[in-house]
Design a protein around this motif. Structure first.
Motif, mmCIF file in Angstrom:
data_model
loop_
_atom_site.group_PDB
_atom_site.id
_atom_site.type_symbol
_atom_site.label_atom_id
_atom_site.label_comp_id
_atom_site.label_asym_id
_atom_site.label_seq_id
_atom_site.Cartn_x
_atom_site.Cartn_y
_atom_site.Cartn_z
ATOM 1 N N ASP A 1 0.576 -1.353 -0.128
ATOM 2 C CA ASP A 1 -0.121 0.017 -0.298
ATOM 3 C C ASP A 1 1.206 1.385 -0.757
ATOM 4 N N ALA A 2 1.615 1.384 1.160
ATOM 5 C CA ALA A 2 3.137 2.610 1.108
ATOM 6 C C ALA A 2 3.547 1.852 0.983
ATOM 7 N N PRO A 3 4.640 1.899 -0.793
ATOM 8 C CA PRO A 3 6.014 1.510 -0.707
ATOM 9 C C PRO A 3 6.973 1.995 -0.141
ATOM 10 N N LEU A 4 7.086 3.541 0.970
ATOM 11 C CA LEU A 4 7.730 4.482 0.649
ATOM 12 C C LEU A 4 7.764 4.227 2.553
ATOM 13 N N MET A 5 7.258 2.957 3.048
ATOM 14 C CA MET A 5 7.346 2.815 4.259
ATOM 15 C C MET A 5 7.833 2.417 4.374
ATOM 16 N N PRO A 6 9.276 2.637 5.160
ATOM 17 C CA PRO A 6 9.895 1.179 5.817
ATOM 18 C C PRO A 6 9.164 0.014 6.358
ATOM 19 N N VAL A 7 8.352 0.588 7.009
ATOM 20 C CA VAL A 7 7.688 -0.575 7.243
ATOM 21 C C VAL A 7 7.340 -1.722 6.578
ATOM 22 N N PRO A 8 7.479 -3.430 6.834
ATOM 23 C CA PRO A 8 6.579 -4.386 5.847
ATOM 24 C C PRO A 8 5.470 -4.434 5.616
ATOM 25 N N GLN A 9 5.104 -4.346 4.864
ATOM 26 C CA GLN A 9 3.472 -4.593 5.043
ATOM 27 C C GLN A 9 2.722 -6.016 4.131
ATOM 28 N N THR A 10 4.029 -6.710 4.457
ATOM 29 C CA THR A 10 3.475 -8.048 3.609
ATOM 30 C C THR A 10 4.168 -8.781 4.485
ATOM 31 N N LEU A 11 3.937 -10.233 4.602
ATOM 32 C CA LEU A 11 4.846 -11.092 5.375
ATOM 33 C C LEU A 11 5.650 -12.058 4.985
ATOM 34 N N VAL A 12 7.053 -11.964 4.789
ATOM 35 C CA VAL A 12 7.635 -12.855 3.625
ATOM 36 C C VAL A 12 8.089 -13.786 4.593
#
Lengths: 384, 528
Positions: free
Chosen positions: B265-276
């Protein structure tokens, strides 16, 4: 046609409504309202009426909070039939292009309410945390974050309040409980006479009425006027209890004449319990937790004011209003220490007479609500 | 909207309304758009289909032409006759297809067939000893199949081909997880082969509703990426949103990391938004809870959406331990993360601006340790944090044993040397080491890096503004995280907003009687 999210079992996320965008649930609404009420009630400067012969604020502030509930509940009752249409939209529907004029007093009073605790915190930071740094240096840290919070909108504010409220409450307990050995009931004496105490009530109403009215502005985000009334009642009851307990603890520790000269006395209560020990001193840390909570809570007030103005103009874009009002609040705080204390004088004037400010907006809103509902209910004339 | 509204809308940055990350309410479109994008992706480059020539020689010439393989040295073409009568051609890629399968189950039976009838139907039914056979008249699927390791079989005069399952490329066996090690629980990890990874998930979820959907790759009908979910249980809106974001970009998905970035959703946020994750057991647990998993060919890891802070902070080991122990471990992890982010900035703020908050003894120790250090304490802190990241990166990139040695040498010897040379004070070194250790408590690598970012920002803010700066940075971060959503799911849930079924993230709940996550908004209640 835009597809909608199917929601089930989503209390707390959407409260069963069709889509979650821009909406907050019960816990978030209560958190942000309680945080705003407590922050305004505990961290705004005491007025002369509240510290007259005795520490009247212990009684006047909770009483004023409960008193502020009445107009809000009355307005909520009249807005009930309009679904989730907020105060600004109702004004727009009822008054047309005159709506911004009717909305202005409440927006103005919300901005001033936001500035009150910020001014206290700025004074505290200047005096006790840094060695008399310029107000502008303090505001350079406070105002950008405050403005960002106001721009962020209801969802981030509500959720952040959910996290910050328990922290702020814990900080309050940590500050007060260790000072319990210093409690002395005689410090609450002399009790102010009823007439004396009544003088402090308007100041309290001017603090709490705008905050509770913010619920009516955000009806679309919190799920309608009926819920707003419930949330207002619950948050007012909880906040009145907390404010009473905290102020009573303050009154048991410091007598009224001492409190008269203190800024942010709650942050200094910690000195009494920890003088020199191996435990770390926490007074400034606790003050910073309250500052974070207060910045968020006051940003909610500014957001609500911006939302009110934007919707009364008939636009959903509240951003420019939020930015402008944040800067105005910052300017007011700046003027408290500079410009011959004009800001402080303005805030003092507002504390004394500001309780009347939100009333015209609420009355106009209630009237518009009734009128628009009647228009909707009126049978349409069909050509014979 | 009047002139005033139009002016406001034109001011950059003010046109967005709150809640803009809400699932399906993004400006880029709705479900109907997803369908459009899907058909667009399936259409590929809009090239007209190339029919199969009737002559095998022409088919060979066409395949070796510029339009398709262009004399690729790995392309094997072999002409032969079926039963000594019908000229035929097989085409496959060297290394991707199994020579043994082709010789044993394709060439030998076809060459030795003595039947009078040599139609494609008859050959499929009675001669070819390979299970999966597809027929086609368009060259593009044949080329895609050959690139995946299948064998294309052309007959003289038929004008069609058979695509036979002969995949047999060398692949790594299922090994143990390297980056998400646990003391207890499954040791299996994903491999680079997407089909093996799908099998690993299927082994964990023995339910008929488990659905695997292959996404089109660069060539038509390919299988570069796949989404895995439970049909009828996982939220339809969530599946549609994942498809929408991936279908339009699927030709570009060359690795799971690319898929992750395309979906955020927010590519520039350093926080991951998906779980790898590289662990199938973790993926299985998330799919069972109504989430969607994305696999990419060539990547030994899966991407799970939506992700929340709580899901990123949970370790797969938690469920293998008893509840009190699991809760304790989580508590340690959260405290570690908090120490990692807060401690350096807090110490700096106290040492620089609020010395009164430290006791005389602590203050004395700090002053004594910094007696000969020449640089300001803020610069010292930043320098040590940079060196810590340097050691960490060096330790990660070099092979196992040497990496460990670098960690020990960097941590002990360099630290000791820095203190002796008065480049750093021992107290600051301890603070940085404590923060570093706390950082390693965070189970997710991307979240570790995001925490390092925030720590750096906190140190800079504390250097400038003491506790006030620290408060400003943390409130800003909290607001940003509170506004963040991963596929419509608030990033901080179930903490904020609070939900019915999700427990507080720190306390591990009982295994039996659990409900799927509220935030996942599943189609069915309570079925796991």
């Amino acid at each position: 046609m835009e597809a909608r999210v199917k929601t089930k079992r989503t209390k707390g996320i959407s409260d069963g409504t069709e889509t979650n965008a821009g909406r907050i649930g019960r816990a978030e609404t209560l958190s942000v309202t309680v945080l705003s009420l407590i922050s305004t009630g505990l961290f705004s400067a005491f007025e002369a009426g509240e510290l007259g012969t005795g520490f009247a604020a212990v009684l006047t502030r909770p009483a004023a909070l409960l008193l502020s509930l009445a107009p809000v509940l009355a307005a909520a009752l009249t807005l009930r039939g309009n679904g989730e249409t907020g105060l600004g939209e109702t004004l727009r529907m009822g008054l047309g292009k005159a709506a911004p004029i009717a909305a202005l007093p409440l927006a103005f009073s919300l901005t001033l309410t936001a500035a009150l605790p910020l001014a206290e915190f700025t004074g505290f930071i200047r005096s006790f945390m840094f060695d008399s740094v310029p107000t502008l240096s303090v505001l350079a840290f406070v105002i950008p974050v405050f403005a960002y919070a106001a721009l962020a909108g209801l969802e981030p504010e509500g959720r952040a309040a959910c996290i910050l409220l328990p922290l702020a409450a814990a900080a309050l307990v940590i500050a007060i409980l260790p000072a319990a050995h210093e409690f002395e009931p005689r410090r609450l004496l002399p009790f102010p006479s009823p007439g004396e105490a009544a003088k402090g009530v308007p100041a309290g109403v001017s603090l709490f009425l705008p905050v509770l009215s913010a619920l009516l502005i955000n009806l679309g985000g919190i799920g309608g006027a009926e819920r707003a009334g419930r949330y207002a009642a619950v948050s007012a009851a909880v906040s009145a209890a907390v404010i009473f307990a905290a102020l009573a603890a303050l009154g048991l520790v410091y007598p009224a004449p001492v409190l008269r000269g203190m800024s942010l006395p709650l942050a200094r209560i910690d000195f009494l319990s920890i003088k020199q020990s191996y435990a770390l001193r926490l007074d400034k840390v606790l003050a910073m937790v309250w500052l974070a909570g207060s910045m968020l809570a006051q940003a909610y007030c500014v957001y609500s004011a911006a939302r009110l103005m934007a919707s009364s103009f008939g636009t959903p874009l509240y951003g420019p209003f939020a930015l402008a009002l944040s800067i105005a609040a910052g300017g007011l705080v700046l003027a408290c220490e500079n410009a011959l204390g004009a800001g402080r004088a303005a805030l003092r004037l507002y504390s004394r007479a500001g309780f009347l400010l939100p009333i015209p907006t609420l009355a106009a809103g209630a009237l518009s609500g009734v009128l628009t509902r009647r228009k909707k209910q009126a049978p349409k004339r069909t050509p014979s | 909207m009047g002139i005033f509204g139009r002016i406001l809308r034109s001011i950059p940055g003010f046109s967005a309304r709150d809640g803009r990350f809400e699932l399906l309410e993004r400006e880029c479109g709705s479900l109907e758009n997803a369908e459009k994008r899907r058909s667009e992706a399936e259409r590929g480059d809009e090239r007209a289909p190339v029919p199969v020539p009737r002559s095998v020689l022409e088919a060979e010439k066409l395949l070796k032409g510029e339009e398709f393989f262009g004399n690729d040295p790995d392309l094997i073409t072999r002409e032969f006759t079926v039963g000594g009568r019908l000229p035929a051609l097989i085409v496959y890629m060297n290394g991707l297809a199994s020579d043994a399968k082709i010789n044993e189950f394709l060439l030998r039976p076809l060459m030795r067939v003595g039947d009078r009838e040599l139609s494609a139907e008859h050959l499929i039914e009675s001669v070819i000893e390979i299970a999966e056979v597809k027929r086609g008249r368009d060259m593009d699927p044949a080329v895609s199949g050959v690139l995946e390791g299948m064998t294309a079989l052309f007959f003289e005069g038929a004008g069609e081909y058979l695509l036979l399952e002969t995949r047999g490329a060398e692949k790594r066996a299922v090994g143990s997880a390297e980056n998400e090690k646990t003391v207890r629980g499954s040791k299996a990890a994903f491999t680079e082969d997407m089909r093996t990874n799908i099998t690993l998930i299927r082994r964990g979820i023995k339910k008929a509703d488990l659905t695997v959907k292959l996404l089109p790759s660069g060539a038509k009908d390919g299988g570069g990426a796949a989404i895995v979910y439970r049909e009828g249980f996982t939220s339809k809106a969530l599946i549609a949103e994942v498809e929408k974001r991936l279908f339009s970009a699927s030709p570009r998905i060359t690795a799971s990391g690319v898929a992750e970035q395309l979906m955020e959703d927010a590519p520039l946020m350093p926080v991951p938004q998906t779980l790898v994750t590289e662990r199938p057991d973790r993926v299985v647990s998330h799919i069972m809870n109504g989430r969607v998993c994305v696999l990419a060919e060539g990547s030994p890891e899966a991407v799970v959406v939506p992700a929340t802070l709580a899901s990123l902070m949970n370790s797969p080991e938690d469920v293998y331990l008893k509840r009190p122990l699991g809760t304790l471990l989580r508590l340690v992890r959260y405290v570690g993360a908090l120490v990692s982010v807060v401690l350096p900035g807090y110490f700096l703020a106290l040492a620089l601006y609020h010395q009164g908050l430290m006791t005389t003894e602590v203050l004395g120790t700090v002053i004594a340790s910094r007696r000969m250090v020449f640089e300001p304490i803020g610069a010292e802190m930043l320098l040590l944090l940079f060196i810590f990241q340097l050691i960490r990166e060096a330790g990660l990139r070099v092979p196992g044993g040497i990496g460990q040695a670098i960690g020990i040498i960097g941590g002990l010897i360099m630290g000791q040397a820095a203190v002796s040379a008065h480049l750093a004070s021992s107290v600051v070194l301890i603070v940085v080491a404590g923060a570093g250790l706390g950082n390693f408590c965070i189970p997710d690598h991307s979240l570790q890096l995001a925490a390092a970012y925030l720590r750096l920002a906190a140190v800079a803010a504390a250097w400038l503004g003491g506790l006030l700066g620290l408060t400003a940075v943390f409130l800003l971060a909290l607001l940003r995280l509170a506004g963040l959503k991963s596929f419509g799911m608030p990033f901080l849930s179930p903490l904020a907003p609070k939900t019915f079924s999700d427990r507080p993230p720190i306390f591990r709940g009982p295994i039996k009687g659990g409900l799927p996550s509220d935030g996942a908004n599943t189609e069915k209640d309570g079925e796991l």
